[in-house]
Scaffold this active site. Structure first.
Site, PDB file in Angstrom:
ATOM      1  N   ARG A 170      93.222 -21.262  -8.166  1.00 57.92           N
ATOM      2  CA  ARG A 170      93.619 -22.230  -7.135  1.00 57.92           C
ATOM      3  C   ARG A 170      93.466 -23.660  -7.652  1.00 57.92           C
ATOM      4  O   ARG A 170      94.101 -24.566  -7.153  1.00 57.92           O
ATOM      5  CB  ARG A 170      92.725 -22.074  -5.902  1.00 57.92           C
ATOM      6  CG  ARG A 170      93.004 -20.833  -5.071  1.00 57.92           C
ATOM      7  CD  ARG A 170      91.899 -20.598  -4.037  1.00 57.92           C
ATOM      8  NE  ARG A 170      91.711 -21.684  -3.097  1.00 57.92           N
ATOM      9  CZ  ARG A 170      92.419 -21.856  -1.982  1.00 57.92           C
ATOM     10  NH1 ARG A 170      93.354 -21.014  -1.674  1.00 57.92           N
ATOM     11  NH2 ARG A 170      92.164 -22.857  -1.179  1.00 57.92           N
ATOM     12  N   ARG A 174      94.212 -30.060 -15.869  1.00 56.42           N
ATOM     13  CA  ARG A 174      95.243 -30.997 -16.345  1.00 56.42           C
ATOM     14  C   ARG A 174      94.769 -31.788 -17.551  1.00 56.42           C
ATOM     15  O   ARG A 174      93.638 -32.273 -17.567  1.00 56.42           O
ATOM     16  CB  ARG A 174      95.596 -32.003 -15.249  1.00 56.42           C
ATOM     17  CG  ARG A 174      96.191 -31.393 -14.023  1.00 56.42           C
ATOM     18  CD  ARG A 174      96.965 -32.450 -13.233  1.00 56.42           C
ATOM     19  NE  ARG A 174      97.285 -31.938 -11.910  1.00 56.42           N
ATOM     20  CZ  ARG A 174      96.560 -32.202 -10.828  1.00 56.42           C
ATOM     21  NH1 ARG A 174      95.504 -32.970 -10.903  1.00 56.42           N
ATOM     22  NH2 ARG A 174      96.919 -31.690  -9.668  1.00 56.42           N
ATOM     23  N   ARG A 247      83.063 -14.420   4.069  1.00 60.13           N
ATOM     24  CA  ARG A 247      82.039 -15.430   3.868  1.00 60.13           C
ATOM     25  C   ARG A 247      82.087 -16.330   5.083  1.00 60.13           C
ATOM     26  O   ARG A 247      83.166 -16.668   5.591  1.00 60.13           O
ATOM     27  CB  ARG A 247      82.302 -16.274   2.610  1.00 60.13           C
ATOM     28  CG  ARG A 247      82.105 -15.518   1.333  1.00 60.13           C
ATOM     29  CD  ARG A 247      80.703 -14.997   1.153  1.00 60.13           C
ATOM     30  NE  ARG A 247      79.746 -16.038   0.829  1.00 60.13           N
ATOM     31  CZ  ARG A 247      78.434 -15.846   0.780  1.00 60.13           C
ATOM     32  NH1 ARG A 247      77.924 -14.643   1.087  1.00 60.13           N
ATOM     33  NH2 ARG A 247      77.618 -16.808   0.450  1.00 60.13           N
ATOM     34  N   ARG A 278      78.725 -28.359  -0.546  1.00 61.48           N
ATOM     35  CA  ARG A 278      79.310 -29.694  -0.616  1.00 61.48           C
ATOM     36  C   ARG A 278      78.914 -30.522   0.585  1.00 61.48           C
ATOM     37  O   ARG A 278      78.424 -29.992   1.588  1.00 61.48           O
ATOM     38  CB  ARG A 278      80.832 -29.632  -0.749  1.00 61.48           C
ATOM     39  CG  ARG A 278      81.535 -28.797   0.286  1.00 61.48           C
ATOM     40  CD  ARG A 278      83.033 -28.631  -0.040  1.00 61.48           C
ATOM     41  NE  ARG A 278      83.618 -27.573   0.773  1.00 61.48           N
ATOM     42  CZ  ARG A 278      84.802 -27.015   0.573  1.00 61.48           C
ATOM     43  NH1 ARG A 278      85.549 -27.395  -0.432  1.00 61.48           N
ATOM     44  NH2 ARG A 278      85.251 -26.062   1.359  1.00 61.48           N
ATOM     45  N   GLU A 304      77.530 -28.462   3.894  1.00 62.49           N
ATOM     46  CA  GLU A 304      78.165 -27.162   4.082  1.00 62.49           C
ATOM     47  C   GLU A 304      77.351 -26.096   3.359  1.00 62.49           C
ATOM     48  O   GLU A 304      77.126 -26.200   2.153  1.00 62.49           O
ATOM     49  CB  GLU A 304      79.571 -27.277   3.489  1.00 62.49           C
ATOM     50  CG  GLU A 304      80.501 -26.216   3.923  1.00 62.49           C
ATOM     51  CD  GLU A 304      81.934 -26.520   3.470  1.00 62.49           C
ATOM     52  OE1 GLU A 304      82.411 -27.664   3.599  1.00 62.49           O
ATOM     53  OE2 GLU A 304      82.560 -25.582   2.955  1.00 62.49           O
ATOM     54  N   TYR A 352      93.429 -14.994   2.004  1.00 64.57           N
ATOM     55  CA  TYR A 352      92.933 -16.350   1.723  1.00 64.57           C
ATOM     56  C   TYR A 352      94.116 -17.311   1.756  1.00 64.57           C
ATOM     57  O   TYR A 352      94.578 -17.816   0.757  1.00 64.57           O
ATOM     58  CB  TYR A 352      92.271 -16.344   0.342  1.00 64.57           C
ATOM     59  CG  TYR A 352      91.428 -17.552  -0.032  1.00 64.57           C
ATOM     60  CD1 TYR A 352      91.330 -18.677   0.780  1.00 64.57           C
ATOM     61  CD2 TYR A 352      90.714 -17.561  -1.222  1.00 64.57           C
ATOM     62  CE1 TYR A 352      90.555 -19.755   0.414  1.00 64.57           C
ATOM     63  CE2 TYR A 352      89.937 -18.636  -1.603  1.00 64.57           C
ATOM     64  CZ  TYR A 352      89.863 -19.732  -0.791  1.00 64.57           C
ATOM     65  OH  TYR A 352      89.094 -20.801  -1.183  1.00 64.57           O
ATOM     66  N   ASP A 354      96.257 -20.703   2.650  1.00 64.65           N
ATOM     67  CA  ASP A 354      96.177 -22.132   2.919  1.00 64.65           C
ATOM     68  C   ASP A 354      96.989 -22.420   4.181  1.00 64.65           C
ATOM     69  O   ASP A 354      97.816 -21.608   4.595  1.00 64.65           O
ATOM     70  CB  ASP A 354      96.759 -22.923   1.752  1.00 64.65           C
ATOM     71  CG  ASP A 354      95.776 -22.988   0.579  1.00 64.65           C
ATOM     72  OD1 ASP A 354      94.565 -22.920   0.826  1.00 64.65           O
ATOM     73  OD2 ASP A 354      96.236 -23.103  -0.576  1.00 64.65           O
TER      74      ASP A 354
HETATM   75  N1  UDP Z   1      85.246 -24.135  -7.513  1.00 59.92           N
HETATM   76  C1  UDP Z   1      84.232 -24.418  -8.412  1.00 59.92           C
HETATM   77  N2  UDP Z   1      83.684 -25.665  -8.419  1.00 59.92           N
HETATM   78  C2  UDP Z   1      84.106 -26.637  -7.598  1.00 59.92           C
HETATM   79  C3  UDP Z   1      85.144 -26.367  -6.673  1.00 59.92           C
HETATM   80  C4  UDP Z   1      85.690 -25.096  -6.651  1.00 59.92           C
HETATM   81  O1  UDP Z   1      83.816 -23.558  -9.153  1.00 59.92           O
HETATM   82  O2  UDP Z   1      83.550 -27.756  -7.661  1.00 59.92           O
HETATM   83  C5  UDP Z   1      85.798 -22.775  -7.500  1.00 59.92           C
HETATM   84  C6  UDP Z   1      85.036 -21.844  -6.566  1.00 59.92           C
HETATM   85  O3  UDP Z   1      85.008 -20.558  -7.160  1.00 59.92           O
HETATM   86  C7  UDP Z   1      85.889 -21.838  -5.335  1.00 59.92           C
HETATM   87  C8  UDP Z   1      87.289 -21.908  -5.928  1.00 59.92           C
HETATM   88  O4  UDP Z   1      87.128 -22.771  -7.055  1.00 59.92           O
HETATM   89  O5  UDP Z   1      85.700 -20.658  -4.587  1.00 59.92           O
HETATM   90  C9  UDP Z   1      88.342 -22.430  -4.989  1.00 59.92           C
HETATM   91  O6  UDP Z   1      87.956 -23.687  -4.518  1.00 59.92           O
HETATM   92  P1  UDP Z   1      88.694 -24.409  -3.338  1.00 59.92           P
HETATM   93  O7  UDP Z   1      88.268 -25.807  -3.341  1.00 59.92           O
HETATM   94  O8  UDP Z   1      90.139 -24.092  -3.420  1.00 59.92           O
HETATM   95  O9  UDP Z   1      88.078 -23.685  -2.072  1.00 59.92           O
HETATM   96  P2  UDP Z   1      88.264 -24.044  -0.531  1.00 59.92           P
HETATM   97  O10 UDP Z   1      88.702 -25.480  -0.459  1.00 59.92           O
HETATM   98  O11 UDP Z   1      89.281 -23.086  -0.007  1.00 59.92           O
HETATM   99  O12 UDP Z   1      86.925 -23.836   0.046  1.00 59.92           O
END
Ligand code: UDP
Length: 371
Positions: A170, A174, A247, A278, A304, A352, A354
């Site tokens: 996801r 870059r 989760r 976060r 969170e 999952y 979006d």
């Molecule tokens: N992820 C990570 N570190 C970060 C942010 C995301 O390892 O700082 C990984 C983690 O496994 C997470 C996945 O990337 O489950 C997808 O993150 P995303 O931000 O897409 O999750 P969401 O916003 O749906 O909670």
């Protein structure tokens, strides 16, 4: 009698209901919660739209979906650029040249690519089989150790070696200085909050809140010719084949007496020790909330915490691993036999999704069903 009963006033339900009403059908929307908008619900605190069920940043490459949502809200041009905090070291996300420069001191894209290649080769991964191997082969071991391992473990409550690799795909990687978290042409936050956007979708449609459909199923089923169910699919069948795992997330929201706490909407705590995943500072999703505090002297933050779901908790993320996917397929077979019911959305399809994909799916279903 209604043509459609929509169970759940979240995005899927609201979009579907809106489309059916436009086609001249009668629709009743019901929801267990005291409010509409499902998990995109926003609530005004200190004149700041607080994302009550977690940060939602709308992003899409689907022009039809973008045009659709713009009928119900004006979008600001917010771009998601989270910061990672690893024991006080700050890194730019998603993985981009700023991240690689801070991690390794590399300056050019070529140097960054070489570094990643070296670490991938050292780890000896050819065909990644799980999230850990996928992450290392995408960005190398250093970034995996500092920015992925701890965060993912906290978020999913499982080691990266036991998680499917698609989750990490996801995130963009870059070799440019572009730190936009999403590869999406269209992005933003609805001005005035998501709740207002969903309310606009539901305008002129009957909505009943605080209603538990599964407890009063017979009564509600009798009220419409067709049911759109957007709740958890396993709950619909009274968990008779077992519970799907989710989760859950707990938010600890605080109003702080300062105009600017962290200077960014999202800071991810990527180490394994900090208990929260976060911190969201909601005012930075919006514009015109200047950091001197002339407009809004306070700020609202949410820590969170990720948690294993148990019946009674709010489900957030389906755990799409092997075991749960097999169980979901069995529930799907039962769902096919419910001639009157359509299962849709993140919980109804155990997917999952979006926001844009949920909307696209509801639009497609509304077309299919009215043929
Ligand atoms: N992820 C990570 N570190 C970060 C942010 C995301 O390892 O700082 C990984 C983690 O496994 C997470 C996945 O990337 O489950 C997808 O993150 P995303 O931000 O897409 O999750 P969401 O916003 O749906 O909670």
């Amino acid at each position: 009698m209604y043509d459609y009963l929509v169970v759940g006033a979240g995005l899927y339900g609201a979009v579907f209901a809106n489309q059916m009403k436009e086609k001249g059908k009668s629709v009743l929307v019901i929801d267990k919660r005291p409010n509409i908008a499902g998990n995109v619900y926003t609530e005004k605190i200190e004149n700041i739209n607080v994302h009550k069920y977690g940060a939602h940043i709308f992003h899409t490459n689907n022009k039809e979906v973008w045009n659709f949502v713009n009928r119900f809200a004006e979008f600001n041009r917010f771009t998601n650029s989270p910061v990672a905090n690893y024991h006080g070291e700050l890194y730019s996300l998603p993985f981009n040249m700023y991240t690689f420069n801070k991690m390794w001191g590399v300056v050019t894209p070529k140097e960054a690519a070489t570094k990643i290649q070296e670490q991938r080769e050292q780890a000896g991964i050819t065909e990644p089989k799980n999230l850990e191997e996928q992450a290392i082969s995408l960005v190398g071991t250093d970034i995996y150790e500092k920015l992925i391992k701890g965060y993912t473990m906290k978020q999913w409550g499982r080691p990266c070696s036991e998680l499917p690799s698609f989750i990490i795909k996801r995130l963009p990687v870059r070799l440019t200085f572009d730190n936009n978290y999403f590869n999406a042409l269209y992005q933003g936050i609805p001005v005035g909050g998501y709740t207002k956007m969903v309310a606009n979708m539901l305008e002129g449609i009957d909505v009943e809140l605080n209603v538990d459909y599964l407890k009063d199923k017979e009564k509600y089923d009798a009220m419409a010719s067709k049911v759109i169910y957007t709740g958890p699919i396993d709950a619909y069948f009274d968990y008779k084949l077992g519970t799907l795992e989710y989760r859950s997330v707990r938010f600890d929201t605080e109003i702080l007496d300062m105009p600017n706490f962290q200077g960014n909407a999202a800071v991810n705590y990527t180490d394994g020790e900090t208990p929260w995943t976060r911190i969201i500072e909601h005012k930075w999703f919006e514009f015109g909330k200047d950091e001197d505090g002339n407009d809004i002297p306070k700020t609202v933050i949410s820590r969170e915490y990720s948690a294993e779901w148990k019946p009674g908790d709010e489900p957030y993320y389906p755990v799409n691993d092997e075991k749960n996917s097999v169980l979901y397929e069995k529930y799907k077979e039962l769902a096919w036999q419910e001639a009157k019911v359509v299962f849709g959305g993140r919980l109804g399809e155990y997917k999952y999704y979006d926001m844009d994909a949920v909307i696209a799916s509801a639009l497609a279903m509304s077309r299919k069903i009215s043929k």
